[in-house]
Design an enzyme around this catalytic site. Structure first.
Site: not given
Ligand code: NDP
Length: 364
Positions: A148, A151-152
């Site tokens: 992701c 997200c990261d």
């Protein structure tokens, strides 16, 4: 041990666009739906709100001429479902029993009975299953490997670094483009020489000077050290089978998704990949009273707007079922909540006791 028993007319599993749209419609129909959400868990890849919670700009959801951030859109969905009285529960469902109605769902602390069940449990990112990909300490998952980018990607570990994105679909193009905000270079590593992504996403990626494509290669292994995390990917050239290493400090796997249907294996008809089978004209599954909507049953369109559309259909289908109206099954038969079957050719009605009646048109 479960301590509390709940009984609801409509229980919805999942809080993405499909589940929340089903909730809005069911709540407005005064059916007081209970929506069950998996708690946020990075390991299990669960995020209340579904995949849009890990997306940036959503430019194709109608009604937002200037686009909207995925999480913001889901907050609006949720507020709308709350406004009409949806009840929310954030718990893991450990087991379901769909053999008899009301259906039974088990969580750690509750037994939940449902007259109708709407499954909107979505899909999760797929992994390659190669060495180095597993979570630390067995691999570099969480230490340079992610599924992701949204997200990261912004994490310090990926800033000004060389990153690899694996895949050739829209997710890979979106993740690669997004990662160029932070990375020094992004390599899109694809197993073929053609992308599957839509033209517009491809062109955006091709135009981006930070993105470089590596064609016709399979990722054999993610390499690195526990101290430094990822240091490269070992690639296998599809043409000659030769291996070579591409240096990088991060790897994002973007090769598609798997429907979240493990809970229903052996109980609901699925295709070979695990997508729940629904009737073309409705959201009914092979079990009368169980409906499926969104990415859990859609391997073709997989869009937020189509998920919302099928969520609406599932709510209307469950409402009809609760109103004792016949619902069409994948077999073409129609079935009512009382267990009456209307044959696919609409000629016969078979009552719950087995009596066979000619399905005559109602007199004028
Ligand atoms: P897709 O199934 O479309 O693409 C998956 C990609 O990963 C393909 O290029 C495939 O290769 C590759 N792949 C799959 N398995 C492997 C493997 N084992 N090893 C190497 N490569 C592999 O999935 P996406 O998640 O990209 O997209 C799913 C749907 O969501 C699509 O309908 C897409 O349009 C939509 N979407 C829309 C977005 C938007 O509009 N903003 C953003 C993201 C997704 P191959 O091509 O060779 O099969």
């Amino acid at each position: 041990m479960p301590t509390e028993e709940l009984h609801r007319q409509v229980v919805i599993i999942g809080s993405g666009p499909a589940g929340l749209t089903a909730a809005i419609y069911s709540a407005r129909a005064n059916l007081s739906p209970l929506l069950i959400d998996a708690p946020a868990d990075a390991d299990k890849q669960t995020t209340p709100g579904g995949q849009l919670m890990i997306t940036t700009d959503v430019e194709n959801y109608p009604g937002f001429a200037n686009g909207i951030e995925g999480p913001e859109l889901m907050i609006e969905f949720r507020k709308q479902a709350e406004r009409f009285g949806t009840e929310f529960l954030e718990e893991w469902i450990n087991k379901v029993d769909l053999q008899s109605r009301p259906f039974t769902l088990h969580t750690d602390s509750r037994v939940i009975k449902a007259d109708t069940l709407i499954i909107a449990s979505g899909a999760s990112a797929k992994w390659l299953g190669i060495p180095g990909e597993a979570k630390t300490p067995n691999g570099f998952g969480g230490n340079g490997v992610s599924a992701c980018a949204t997200c990261d990607g912004p994490l310090p570990a990926f800033r000004n670094k060389r990153l690899v994105v694996v895949g050739g679909g829209d997710t890979a193009m979106e993740e690669a483009t997004f990662l160029t905000r932070y990375a020094s270079r992004v390599y899109v590593v694809h197993r073929r020489d053609k992308l599957r992504a839509s033209k517009i996403m491809q062109e955006k990626a091709f135009r981006n000077e930070k993105i470089e494509f590596v064609w016709n290669v399979d990722v054999a292994e993610i390499v690195g050290t526990p101290e430094h995390g990822v240091t490269g990917v070992r690639l296998r050239n599809g043409a000659d089978g030769e291996h070579f290493t591409l240096d990088c400090e991060g790897v994002f796997i973007a090769i598609g998704h798997k429907p979240n249907t493990d809970l229903f294996v052996g109980q609901i008809d699925m295709d070979t990949v695990g997508y729940l089978k629904t009737n073309g004209h409705s959201t009914s599954t092979n079990i009368p009273g169980v409906f499926a909507c969104g990415d859990v049953q859609d391997s073709v369109y997989r869009q937020a707007v189509t998920a919302a559309g099928t969520g609406c259909m599932a709510a209307i289908d469950s409402e009809r079922f609760l109103d004792h109206l016949p619902v069409e099954m994948p077999s073409g038969e129609e079935i009512t909540i009382e267990g009456e079957h209307i044959t696919a050719d609409r000629q016969l009605i078979i009552t719950a006791t087995g009596e066979i009646i000619q399905n005559e048109p109602m007199p004028e």
